[in-house]
Enzyme design. Structure first.
Site, mmCIF file in Angstrom:
data_model
loop_
_atom_site.group_PDB
_atom_site.id
_atom_site.type_symbol
_atom_site.label_atom_id
_atom_site.label_comp_id
_atom_site.label_asym_id
_atom_site.label_seq_id
_atom_site.Cartn_x
_atom_site.Cartn_y
_atom_site.Cartn_z
ATOM 1 N N GLY A 115 -2.706 -0.788 -6.616
ATOM 2 C CA GLY A 115 -1.977 -1.044 -5.386
ATOM 3 C C GLY A 115 -1.698 -2.520 -5.237
ATOM 4 C CE LYS A 116 4.169 -3.930 -6.049
ATOM 5 N NZ LYS A 116 5.094 -4.478 -7.061
ATOM 6 N N GLY A 117 -0.377 -5.734 -2.217
ATOM 7 C CA GLY A 117 0.027 -6.141 -0.884
ATOM 8 C C GLY A 117 0.775 -7.452 -0.960
ATOM 9 C CB THR A 118 1.696 -9.894 1.674
ATOM 10 O OG1 THR A 118 2.153 -8.829 2.503
ATOM 11 C CG2 THR A 118 2.655 -11.071 1.786
ATOM 12 C CE LYS A 173 1.576 -8.067 -8.690
ATOM 13 N NZ LYS A 173 2.249 -8.278 -9.997
ATOM 14 C CB VAL A 174 -6.139 -3.495 -5.974
ATOM 15 C CG1 VAL A 174 -7.486 -2.876 -6.363
ATOM 16 C CG2 VAL A 174 -6.281 -4.272 -4.670
ATOM 17 C CG ASP A 182 -8.744 -1.832 11.293
ATOM 18 O OD1 ASP A 182 -8.310 -1.046 12.163
ATOM 19 O OD2 ASP A 182 -8.081 -2.178 10.297
#
Length: 451
Positions: free
Chosen positions: A25-28, A31-32, A140
């Site tokens: 997965g990846k975000g801003t 990356k994982v 959260d």
């Protein structure tokens, strides 16, 4: 963000230790990747973060806090952070790879059987209770942040919005509005300060409702109408939820936090207690993790041009300290010291120009002066236990000496058992004064004291 560096023809290997695999997965900013530990063949997940990007966005403190907290809350039902590594450009978070996906995916298919929902809720409460005992509020909690391993055991993840005691204001409360609206406690929405632990309990109540009902208790297309329902704790039960579960949820979703059931209260409820077994305590997990880390024979830089040193532990002399941990904890600028030690552990890491044997003698003298019982004294490592019963039992502390260079050593104190605040007091009032004559620099201090 660039892909992981390549060592060899077709294999991506970082630090000579992890073989990088597929992108998970990846975000801003990150990356994982799935990865494999070359020494143990264990599957892990590695989050790769670009330092420049997080500095630019002002997220340094949040990242340091998240990692610090994740290291602090080692528990069978919390995703484990195994280690942190870095180069000049990137930070690598090596985490437990949880293969079963999000609990949200299960709930999205419909309500769960009561015994299954109870098991997940029991594991959630165990993890949250442990976090709270360490002074950590998650803030959260929601099914998207609850993962399942291959054995269908729950793992709490994503501590990015979590809070530590030092974030409390003078009124002893938190004031940052955060979380996901459908799961956030009414006192958080009111902007008047709140107890993070009590807010977490509300979120646990919403989660239990969702697991048993298959939908949210507070729903409305109009957000303000939804907030009104939250403020009033106005919700209805579907007919299939048992009366016992309804009673518990009704005590969890109470708008007044002072009247809301506590975790100790939850653990006395017969519905909760059914089939409940306490997980293995954090003691054995933390100890195993520390020992595994110290037994690593090599720390190989991610690229050959890096100035980070390759360090090898010697059995006949003090163990070498991870170069990145030492350099980052003592340097200014992008200070990553708190990635390795929680801030509440003030005074737990310092450098010294004294010999390892002299440092050990000083630590033994400190233990004797404080009437601490020495349980272990081997390989430049001392484990000592206080005689008096604290809030969470006797304080158990480990002190270890690491050799960084021929004339520089790092001394690290860590709490194994006992109350975190009592440990903090121990570091500030006992350790610092007693060892001041052998200290070169304490962790996080910008100046280095000369002899």
């Amino acid at each position: 963000m660039e892909d992981p560096p390549i060592n060899g023809s077709n294999r991506s290997i970082i630090f000579g230790k992890y073989e990088m695999g597929r992108l998970l997965g990846k975000g801003t900013f990150a990356k994982v990747y799935h990865a494999r530990n070359l020494n143990t063949s264990e599957s892990v997940a590695i989050k790769v973060i670009n330092k420049d990007q997080v500095k630019k966005e002002g997220l340094i403190e949040q990242i340091k806090r998240e990692i610090s907290i994740t290291r602090l809350v080692r528990h069978p039902n919390v995703v484990e952070l195994k280690e942190v590594m870095a180069t000049k450009q990137k930070i690598f978070f090596v985490m437990e790879h949880v293969k079963g996906g999000e609990l949200f995916a299960k709930v999205a298919k419909g309500k769960l059987k009561e015994e299954i929902a109870r098991k997940y809720f029991q594991q959630l409460i165990s993890a949250v209770d442990f976090c709270h005992s360490r002074g950590v509020s998650h803030r959260d909690l929601k099914p998207e942040n609850l993962l399942l391993d291959e054995n269908e055991n729950l793992k709490v993840s994503d501590f990015g919005l979590s809070a530590l005691p030092e974030q409390l204001r003078n009124d002893g409360l938190l004031h940052t509005q955060c979380g996901t609206p459908a799961y956030v406690a009414p006192e958080v929405l009111r902007r008047k300060g709140y107890d993070g632990a009590k807010a977490d309990i509300w979120s646990c109540g919403v989660i239990l409702y969702v697991l048993l009902a298959g939908f949210l208790p507070f729903q409305d297309e109009n957000v303000m109408k939804m907030y009104t329902k939250v403020f009033k704790a106005e919700f209805e039960f579907p007919p299939w939820i048992s009366s016992e579960a309804k009673r518990l949820i009704s005590r969890l979703l109470v708008s007044d936090p002072e009247k809301r059931i506590t975790i100790s209260g939850i653990m006395r409820v017969p519905w909760f207690c059914r089939g409940f077994t306490r997980p293995i305590g954090s003691f054995s997990i933390e100890e195993q993790s520390q020992e595994n880390f110290l037994e690593q024979k090599e720390e190989i830089p991610i690229d050959e041009n890096s100035k980070e040193m390759e360090l090898v532990r010697s059995k006949s002399s003090p163990p070498f300290y991870n170069a990145f941990e030492f350099i980052s904890s003592m340097s200014s600028g992008f200070d990553l010291s708190n990635l390795f030690e929680n801030r509440t552990r003030s005074g737990s890491l310092f450098t010294s120009k004294c010999s390892a044997s002299m440092i050990m003698a000083k630590i033994e003298s400190l233990a004797k002066k404080l009437n601490f019982r020495i349980l272990l004294n081997k390989d430049y490592k001392v484990r000592m236990q206080g005689v008096s019963e604290g809030r969470k039992g006797k304080l158990l502390v480990t002190a270890e000496v690491f050799e960084v260079a021929p004339e520089v050593a790092v001394v690290e104190f860590s709490k194994v058992a006992g109350d975190t605040l009592e440990y903090r007091k121990f570091c500030e009032e006992d350790v610092r004064p007693a060892l001041k004559d052998i200290v070169w620099s304490w962790q996080g201090e910008s100046c280095v004291c000369e002899d």
